[in-house]
Design an enzyme around this catalytic site. Structure first.
Site, short mmCIF file in Angstrom:
data_model
loop_
_atom_site.label_atom_id
_atom_site.label_comp_id
_atom_site.label_asym_id
_atom_site.label_seq_id
_atom_site.Cartn_x
_atom_site.Cartn_y
_atom_site.Cartn_z
N GLY A 16 -12.43 38.75 -3.20
CA GLY A 16 -13.51 39.31 -4.02
C GLY A 16 -14.18 38.29 -4.93
N THR A 18 -16.63 36.13 -4.41
CA THR A 18 -18.10 36.14 -4.34
C THR A 18 -18.66 37.42 -4.95
OG1 THR A 18 -18.09 34.68 -2.42
CG2 THR A 18 -20.09 35.98 -2.79
N SER A 85 -10.04 27.12 -3.55
CA SER A 85 -9.32 26.11 -4.35
C SER A 85 -7.82 26.38 -4.37
CB SER A 85 -9.90 26.00 -5.76
OG SER A 85 -10.18 27.23 -6.38
S1 ADX Z 1 -11.57 25.51 -0.22
O1 ADX Z 1 -10.21 25.69 0.29
O2 ADX Z 1 -12.12 24.18 0.06
O3 ADX Z 1 -11.66 25.85 -1.67
P1 ADX Z 1 -13.96 27.08 0.21
O4 ADX Z 1 -13.90 28.18 -0.79
O5 ADX Z 1 -14.85 25.93 -0.08
O6 ADX Z 1 -12.46 26.60 0.55
O7 ADX Z 1 -14.45 27.67 1.61
C1 ADX Z 1 -13.82 28.80 2.11
C2 ADX Z 1 -14.71 29.51 3.14
O8 ADX Z 1 -14.75 28.76 4.33
C3 ADX Z 1 -14.11 30.85 3.49
O9 ADX Z 1 -14.75 31.87 2.75
C4 ADX Z 1 -14.40 31.00 4.96
O10 ADX Z 1 -15.62 31.67 5.14
C5 ADX Z 1 -14.57 29.59 5.46
N1 ADX Z 1 -13.43 29.05 6.24
C6 ADX Z 1 -13.53 28.50 7.48
N2 ADX Z 1 -12.34 28.02 7.89
C7 ADX Z 1 -11.45 28.27 6.90
C8 ADX Z 1 -10.05 28.00 6.75
N3 ADX Z 1 -9.34 27.38 7.69
N4 ADX Z 1 -9.45 28.38 5.60
C9 ADX Z 1 -10.16 28.99 4.63
N5 ADX Z 1 -11.47 29.29 4.73
C10 ADX Z 1 -12.13 28.92 5.85
#
Ligand code: ADX
Length: 178
Positions: A16, A18, A85
């Protein structure tokens, strides 16, 4: 002169982040606050389009978002960052960078609930083996231990989560009242 800050939303995919952060941004804008939103999904199509979901690349993604958040919040902007994160150490790095301006918001729905929602169908793909290193399935999520706000979005409506964030900002004198 308004005081800048960064609301850092962290949580599993589908928790949630976003939804709540968009509502917070709208409320702040309606009160005349200068707001910038850094959403993981958007950042990964632009600033971080070169990055994968390996640990190193997630860390780099978070450092970039923290860097931009720091620049903006230093100059009076209310920054709303929303990214999985997943690593505590990288979030703590962001906190050290921004100090008092950093407000961590843990969007705390359990993985079963997030998987049940599966708004983008990505949990299903991860279960089917079509996506690997998916947070919550085969990649870790380290929950915050001392977030300023915890939002149990599986137990309260989004309006209530929104209200609790806004109340904290009002209590700290960071935004004008309604
Ligand atoms: S983070 O881990 O680097 O903080 P971030 O929030 O930018 O992630 O991006 C997450 C978004 O990427 C998710 O909402 C999803 O739509 C997409 N996504 C694609 N592959 C993955 C993955 N392996 N793990 C998590 N999110 C993914």
């Amino acid at each position: 002169v308004s005081v800048g800050f960064t609301l850092w939303f962290t949580g599993l995919p589908g928790s949630g982040k976003t939804t709540v952060s968009t509502a917070v941004a709208e409320t702040l804008r309606s009160r005349g606050v200068a707001v910038e939103v850094l959403d993981g999904d958007v950042v990964r199509r632009s600033l971080s389009s070169d990055l994968s979901f390996s640990r190193e690349d997630r860390e780099m993604n978070i450092r970039r978002i923290a860097f931009v958040s720091d620049l903006l919040s230093r100059n009076g902007v209310a920054v709303i960052a929303a990214a999985i994160s997943p690593f505590r150490a990288t979030r703590e790095e962001a906190r050290r960078l921004m100090g008092e301006r950093f407000i961590e918001i843990y969007v705390a729905a359990p993985v079963e609930v997030c998987e049940g929602r599966d708004p983008k169908g990505l949990y299903a793909k991860a279960r089917a083996g079509e996506i690997s290193q998916f947070t919550g399935i085969d990649d870790p999520y380290e929950a915050p231990e001392s977030a300023e706000v915890v939002l149990p979005t599986h137990e309260e409506p989004a309006e209530q989560s929104l209200a609790r964030v806004v109340e904290l900002l009002e209590a700290r004198g960071l935004i004008p009242g309604a």
